[in-house]
Design an enzyme around this catalytic site. Structure first.
Site, PDB file in Angstrom:
ATOM      1  N   LYS A 232      -1.370  -9.425   2.634  1.00  0.00           N
ATOM      2  CA  LYS A 232      -0.618  -9.014   3.825  1.00  0.00           C
ATOM      3  C   LYS A 232      -1.503  -8.083   4.648  1.00  0.00           C
ATOM      4  CE  LYS A 232       3.153  -6.068   3.739  1.00  0.00           C
ATOM      5  NZ  LYS A 232       2.670  -4.928   4.552  1.00  0.00           N
TER       6      LYS A 232
ATOM      7  N   GLU B 262       8.893  -4.415  10.583  1.00  0.00           N
ATOM      8  CA  GLU B 262       9.368  -3.126  10.075  1.00  0.00           C
ATOM      9  C   GLU B 262       9.926  -2.251  11.184  1.00  0.00           C
ATOM     10  OE1 GLU B 262       6.660  -1.155   7.401  1.00  0.00           O
ATOM     11  OE2 GLU B 262       7.865   0.681   7.366  1.00  0.00           O
TER      12      GLU B 262
ATOM     13  N   ASP C  32       0.840  -1.208   0.000  1.00  0.00           N
ATOM     14  CA  ASP C  32       0.000   0.000   0.000  1.00  0.00           C
ATOM     15  C   ASP C  32       0.872   1.255   0.000  1.00  0.00           C
ATOM     16  OD1 ASP C  32       0.903  -0.215   2.588  1.00  0.00           O
ATOM     17  OD2 ASP C  32      -1.076  -0.127   3.531  1.00  0.00           O
ATOM     18  N   SER C  33       2.216   1.052   0.007  1.00  0.00           N
ATOM     19  CA  SER C  33       3.130   2.173  -0.232  1.00  0.00           C
ATOM     20  C   SER C  33       2.901   2.744  -1.629  1.00  0.00           C
ATOM     21  CB  SER C  33       4.590   1.723  -0.065  1.00  0.00           C
ATOM     22  OG  SER C  33       4.839   0.554  -0.813  1.00  0.00           O
TER      23      SER C  33
ATOM     24  N   ASP D 156      -1.059  -6.038  -0.218  1.00  0.00           N
ATOM     25  CA  ASP D 156      -1.525  -5.438   1.034  1.00  0.00           C
ATOM     26  C   ASP D 156      -3.029  -5.242   1.030  1.00  0.00           C
ATOM     27  OD1 ASP D 156       0.475  -4.973   2.926  1.00  0.00           O
ATOM     28  OD2 ASP D 156       1.211  -3.190   1.876  1.00  0.00           O
TER      29      ASP D 156
ATOM     30  N   GLU E 134      -1.631  -5.674   8.447  1.00  0.00           N
ATOM     31  CA  GLU E 134      -0.872  -5.068   9.544  1.00  0.00           C
ATOM     32  C   GLU E 134      -1.571  -5.302  10.876  1.00  0.00           C
ATOM     33  OE1 GLU E 134      -0.105  -0.918   8.777  1.00  0.00           O
ATOM     34  OE2 GLU E 134       0.842  -1.344   6.836  1.00  0.00           O
TER      35      GLU E 134
HETATM   36  O1  KIV Z   1       3.586  -1.156   1.656  1.00  0.00           O
HETATM   37  C1  KIV Z   1       4.782  -1.503   1.722  1.00  0.00           C
HETATM   38  O2  KIV Z   1       5.609  -1.157   0.878  1.00  0.00           O
HETATM   39  C2  KIV Z   1       5.186  -2.341   2.841  1.00  0.00           C
HETATM   40  C3  KIV Z   1       6.647  -2.639   2.994  1.00  0.00           C
HETATM   41  C4  KIV Z   1       7.344  -1.448   3.518  1.00  0.00           C
HETATM   42  C5  KIV Z   1       6.893  -3.825   3.819  1.00  0.00           C
HETATM   43  O3  KIV Z   1       4.379  -2.756   3.606  1.00  0.00           O
END
Ligand code: KIV
Length: 272
Positions: free
Chosen positions: A121, A190, A52-53, A91, A123
């Site tokens: 993924k 992280e 989600d980055s 994510d 969190e």
């Molecule tokens: O969204 C992302 O890029 C991440 C990584 C930093 C692990 O969750």
């Protein structure tokens, strides 16, 4: 009639587990679009994370919170079309799983069905355990994410190193064990102290992938645009830049502008 055969062997969650047993480190990078994901996959990366980055890197938002499930599915399906070898993990974006486990499952199902990705993924630890279990029980592999969890940035207030205090470190280790027991296939840690990440990697059997968590873990992940030096404002201590594409791309664009303005481009060979 020719039968299409594909000799490239896809990385699976099972292979990742074997890599941990064999002490072979796992390399993971983010990916958000077809063209770069194709390069990353061809280079031999083990996991592509559609993070989600994308909210920061692709859309220019300050945090990861604004990106939507539809936008994640768009990025994920582009990456899936490119990746022949890598396991593609996506994510679950903020707001798509924190409400309740039913909502979490339907978000995960949408990602799997509409993008063709291989895993999701999420969190958090004990707070989201019910959702993790429900998604796993539908047969969808889940990667956990503990430590600095950017979707909770407004709760933390800053992006500083997490779990430096004993109480938070203890909860992180407990959460890692909960996620392992639930059936997660791996966990991202992280921005936490290296000694804590090493301890987690030793005490849980599933692969632990670090970002800013030292080298005592089972693999590493970086944001592709950061390690390529496309982004240049963001410089945390854990980031190793393998290129300075910001300057290279800028230089190429400047040359193109110069050539267009001076009538150097296109030349005779570049026209019909
Ligand atoms: O969204 C992302 O890029 C991440 C990584 C930093 C692990 O969750």
């Amino acid at each position: 009639m020719s039968i299409h055969t594909n000799d490239i062997k896809r990385i699976t969650t099972h292979i990742l587990q074997e890599m941990k047993y064999n002490n072979e480190k796992i390399a993971m990078l983010t990916g958000y679009d077809f063209s770069l994901a194709k390069i990353v996959d061809t280079a031999g990366i083990d996991i592509i994370l559609v993070g989600d980055s994308a909210s920061n890197v692709m859309a220019g938002h300050e945090t990861t919170l604004p990106i939507t499930l539809d936008q994640m599915i768009y990025h994920a399906s582009s990456v899936v079309r490119a990746a022949q070898r890598a396991l593609v993990v996506v994510d679950l974006p903020f707001g798509s799983y924190q409400g309740n486990s039913k909502e979490a499952l339907s978000s995960a199902i949408r990602i799997m069905k509409e993008s063709g990705a291989h895993a999701v993924k999420m969190e958090g630890g004990s707070e989201i355990l019910e959702s993790v279990e429900r998604i796993l029980s539908a047969g969808i592999p889940v990667m956990g994410h503990l430590g600095l969890t950017p979707q909770s940035i407004y709760k933390f207030g800053t992006y500083v190193v997490r779990a430096k205090e004993e109480e938070e470190a203890k909860k992180l280790l407990e959460d890692a064990k909960l996620l392992e027991d639930a059936g997660c296939f791996a966990i991202v840690l992280e921005k936490i102290p290296a000694h804590l990440a090493t301890k987690v990697a030793k005490e849980v059997k599933i692969p632990i992938i670090g970002i800013g968590a030292g080298n005592g873990v089972d693999g590493q992940v970086l944001v592709l645009h950061d390690m390529l030096g496309i982004t240049h404002e963001f410089s945390p201590r854990f980031l190793r830049r393998y290129n300075n594409l910001y300057e290279e791309i800028k230089g190429s664009v400047e040359s193109y502008i110069k050539d267009v303005k001076s009538l150097d481009f296109p030349n005779e060979k570049e026209q019909y």
